[in-house]
Each structure stands twice: as C-alpha cells, then as structure tokens.
Design a protein around this motif. Structure first.
Motif, PDB file in Angstrom:
ATOM      1  N   MET A  22      50.147 -16.149   7.124  1.00  0.00           N
ATOM      2  CA  MET A  22      49.309 -15.084   6.767  1.00  0.00           C
ATOM      3  C   MET A  22      48.084 -15.559   6.075  1.00  0.00           C
ATOM      4  SD  MET A  22      52.151 -12.102   5.957  1.00  0.00           S
ATOM      5  CE  MET A  22      53.577 -12.024   6.816  1.00  0.00           C
ATOM      6  N   MET A  23      46.779 -14.901   6.605  1.00  0.00           N
ATOM      7  CA  MET A  23      45.883 -15.358   5.653  1.00  0.00           C
ATOM      8  C   MET A  23      46.115 -14.637   4.284  1.00  0.00           C
ATOM      9  SD  MET A  23      42.642 -14.501   8.489  1.00  0.00           S
ATOM     10  CE  MET A  23      43.614 -13.421   9.632  1.00  0.00           C
ATOM     11  N   ARG A  24      45.369 -15.377   3.429  1.00  0.00           N
ATOM     12  CA  ARG A  24      45.561 -15.255   1.753  1.00  0.00           C
ATOM     13  C   ARG A  24      47.064 -15.158   1.359  1.00  0.00           C
ATOM     14  NH1 ARG A  24      41.876 -10.133   1.519  1.00  0.00           N
ATOM     15  NH2 ARG A  24      39.788 -10.930   1.699  1.00  0.00           N
ATOM     16  N   GLN A  25      47.942 -15.853   2.193  1.00  0.00           N
ATOM     17  CA  GLN A  25      49.492 -16.161   1.731  1.00  0.00           C
ATOM     18  C   GLN A  25      49.572 -16.827   0.583  1.00  0.00           C
ATOM     19  OE1 GLN A  25      50.770 -18.301   5.165  1.00  0.00           O
ATOM     20  NE2 GLN A  25      50.619 -20.324   4.229  1.00  0.00           N
ATOM     21  N   ALA A  26      48.738 -17.598  -0.190  1.00  0.00           N
ATOM     22  CA  ALA A  26      48.900 -18.273  -1.342  1.00  0.00           C
ATOM     23  C   ALA A  26      47.851 -17.473  -2.442  1.00  0.00           C
ATOM     24  CB  ALA A  26      48.501 -19.710  -1.212  1.00  0.00           C
ATOM     25  N   GLY A  27      48.083 -16.311  -2.670  1.00  0.00           N
ATOM     26  CA  GLY A  27      47.417 -15.367  -3.580  1.00  0.00           C
ATOM     27  C   GLY A  27      47.955 -14.581  -4.585  1.00  0.00           C
ATOM     28  N   HIS A 318      43.649  -9.486   8.734  1.00  0.00           N
ATOM     29  CA  HIS A 318      42.665 -10.022   7.663  1.00  0.00           C
ATOM     30  C   HIS A 318      43.656 -10.463   6.773  1.00  0.00           C
ATOM     31  CE1 HIS A 318      39.186 -10.030   4.680  1.00  0.00           C
ATOM     32  NE2 HIS A 318      38.920 -10.848   5.795  1.00  0.00           N
ATOM     33  N   GLY A 319      43.369 -10.732   5.714  1.00  0.00           N
ATOM     34  CA  GLY A 319      44.048 -11.301   4.410  1.00  0.00           C
ATOM     35  C   GLY A 319      45.092 -10.274   3.871  1.00  0.00           C
ATOM     36  N   ILE A 320      46.111 -10.529   3.106  1.00  0.00           N
ATOM     37  CA  ILE A 320      47.066 -10.081   2.342  1.00  0.00           C
ATOM     38  C   ILE A 320      46.100  -9.406   1.085  1.00  0.00           C
ATOM     39  CG2 ILE A 320      49.085  -9.789   0.889  1.00  0.00           C
ATOM     40  CD1 ILE A 320      50.004 -12.175   2.536  1.00  0.00           C
ATOM     41  N   MET A 321      46.585  -8.060   1.041  1.00  0.00           N
ATOM     42  CA  MET A 321      45.669  -7.298  -0.210  1.00  0.00           C
ATOM     43  C   MET A 321      46.566  -7.638  -1.433  1.00  0.00           C
ATOM     44  SD  MET A 321      44.990  -5.789   2.668  1.00  0.00           S
ATOM     45  CE  MET A 321      45.840  -4.193   2.702  1.00  0.00           C
TER      46      MET A 321
END
Length: 341
Positions: A22-27, A318-321
């Motif tokens: 998932m996009m932004r999975q390290a966030g 898109h990325g994870i919020m």
C-alpha cells in the motif's frame, strides 16, 4: 525475485493470489513510525540510511506485506537540484526559494547524484535487512509534480502559479521539466544500481491538468524517463492521481504496471490497456476507515471483479491517510493474503 508474487504480477505472469502493498505503508498511521519521527526531523529520517531502513521495515515486520517501498520523499530530487527544502508539521513541504524566473530555472543543477547518494546507501541497508524475503520498490516524483512544488513553493490547491508558467511561458516550463526529467531518470537508475527490484513514478498532482496539458507537460517527460531506465528484470510502475482518465495515454510510455486511482472500474481500465501491462490498485483508501465487514466486502468485490486476470497488484487508489486505524490496515492485508483464485 522471479518467484515473488509482486514481481510476477508486475510482469503479468500467473500467480495464486494478488500481491498486496500500500502506498504510504510506512507512515503516520503507525505508532511505531511516531516513535521514530518524534526523535528526528523528516529529512533526517530520509537522509540517515539506518533510520530510513528502520521505517521501510515497519510494514514488512508489522503487516507482512508482499513488497517493501523505500522510505524517502518525492521532493529529494528538487532539493538536490538546489531547492531549499523543509518540512513542517501541519504545513508540509516548503521550498524557501521558489522557481519562477528564467534565472531561477538556470540556477538549478542536473549533475546531482552525489547529493542523492544517501538514498543508494539506504537501499543497500534495506536490502540487507530484507535478505531476499520480498522485493524492494524504489521511486521518484514525476517532473510535473516536482515542478509544482518548486514553482508554488510548497503544496497548492489550485496550482495557479504552475499553470500560469505552463500557459504563459511554456518554453520556460519545458526547460524546467527537462531538467527535472534528466535528474529523475539518473536518480531511478541510481536506485536500480543500488539494488531495488522495481520502481514507481509518482505524479501526485497530474489530475490538475487537462488532457492536452497532461500530454505536453507530464506524459512527454515520463515517457522520456522510462525510455532511459536500466529496466532489465525491473518492473516500472506509473502512477498518477488522474490515472482513471489518463491510463490509455500512460500506456504509451510503456510502463509494466499502471497504478489506478479509485475513480474508475479497474477491470474496465485493464481492458483498455495493451496486452502485458498490469494494473495496480484501486481501493478507495477511505474504505479503511469503515467497519471491518465493509472493508471485507469491498476488497472481495474488487477481487471478484479481477478474477481470472493476470497482472493485478492490490493497492489503494492513493496513500493511506495518517488517522486510518492500524488494525483496519492489518485486517485488510490478512484478508488479502488468505484469498486464492
């Protein structure tokens, strides 16, 4: 990595289930991220290889996803070219020296790989930590998106200054975009040489463009970048917000995968693309706020829609919020990993 679900799917080869990352999975949705972030500035995290590796590994260890993505930022190329970049909580990225005149564009440098060596160093540390378990994805920002930050001086809702440059000074815009494209291709090749197994190009703000402007000021440069990549055995993923509209044009640049936002039916997009181009996506990230029964229903609905299709990588549109519950993300990954065709 030839047996990796992610790599096989990216090359449109048969797999027993769709791979997931998932996009932004390290966030910011992980408390473990904040335990690191509270000790360092964002740029320190990006520029310190061991810390970048720590953050990259969080979703690998906590979510057991099928591919890791390098922890960095799309704007490091703009900084290396001469942008005075900073990140402020609640505000986001800022360039203190916006690029708005011919002199500003002329001052930007293109031979800047030495300033991005910390990224190659981080990749080597991450590869060591991954130890061949799953692939590592490298990435860069697309020229139009990086340009928009340089021209606006930060985030923008309407991209007014950027569009004024495109429309009133197209030659200047092309000069700026050409410089960014050179740096971006060199930077992605640096990542490939350092050991990433795939690369993704993020055009986060392409949806601000009309069809004709997208072709002239974005697609043209992404096509140039992809043509310059040392991509043997390295799948190339092209993503933009707006891919539900631009996907047929994006395919002309010959990526291996097109990552699709959540505004389209994924199977319809897949059928519009040439044979051999995979799709990635395209769950609306807001679904991950919902009850688990809704998350399950929507993911299975997407999987049933894509049943029988080679070349499908599960991701978000898109990325994870930042405030999405971690447990919901973990539940989604576990659900996907239990699925089989």
């Amino acid at each position: 990595m030839e047996n990796s679900l992610f790599i096989r799917s990216a090359f449109s080869l048969p797999v027993e289930r769709p791979p997931v990352w998932m996009m932004r999975q390290a966030g910011r949705f992980m408390k473990e991220y904040w335990e690191i972030k509270n000790k360092y500035s964002f740029l320190e995290m990006c520029k310190t290889p061991e810390i970048a590796a720590d953050v990259t590994m969080l979703p690998v260890n906590l979510l057991d996803i099928d591919a890791a993505i390098l922890f960095s930022d799309i704007l490091v190329t703009g900084e290396a070219m001469g942008g005075d970049l900073s990140f402020t909580n609640g505000i986001g990225p800022r360039f203190a020296n916006p690029v708005r005149t011919k002199a500003d564009v002329d001052n930007l440098q293109t031979g800047v790989l030495d300033k991005l060596q910390y990224v190659a160093d981080a990749i080597r540390v991450i590869r060591e930590r991954l130890n061949g378990k799953i692939p590592l994805i490298g990435f860069a920002g697309a020229p139009f998106t990086v340009m928009s930050y340089l021209v606006e001086g930060g985030s923008s809702k309407d991209f007014k200054l950027t569009k004024l440059m495109l429309h009133n000074e197209p030659e200047l815009a092309h000069r700026l975009l050409s410089k960014i494209a050179v740096v971006t291709a060199d930077y992605l090749n640096l990542q490939i040489e350092a050991g990433v197994n795939a690369v993704q190009i993020f055009d986060s703000w392409a949806q601000a463009l009309s069809w004709d402007d997208y072709r002239e000021f974005s697609h043209y440069y992404i096509e140039q970048i992809i043509s310059r990549l040392n991509r043997k055995d390295i799948p190339v993923i092209s993503f933009c917000k707006g891919s539900s509209v631009f996907a047929p044009m994006m395919a002309e640049a010959a990526p291996d995968v097109i990552s699709v936002d959540w505004n389209a039916d994924l199977l319809t997009i897949k059928r519009q693309l040439p044979e051999g181009i995979a799709v990635q996506g395209n769950l609306d990230p807001h679904i991950l706020y919902a009850d688990k029964k809704v998350i399950k229903e929507r993911i299975l609905q997407l999987f049933e829609r894509m049943r029988g299709q080679d070349g499908f990588i599960f991701n978000l549109g898109h990325g994870i919020m930042p405030d999405i519950p971690f447990d919901n993300v973990k539940y989604a990954v576990e659900l996907i990993k239990e699925f089989s065709y």
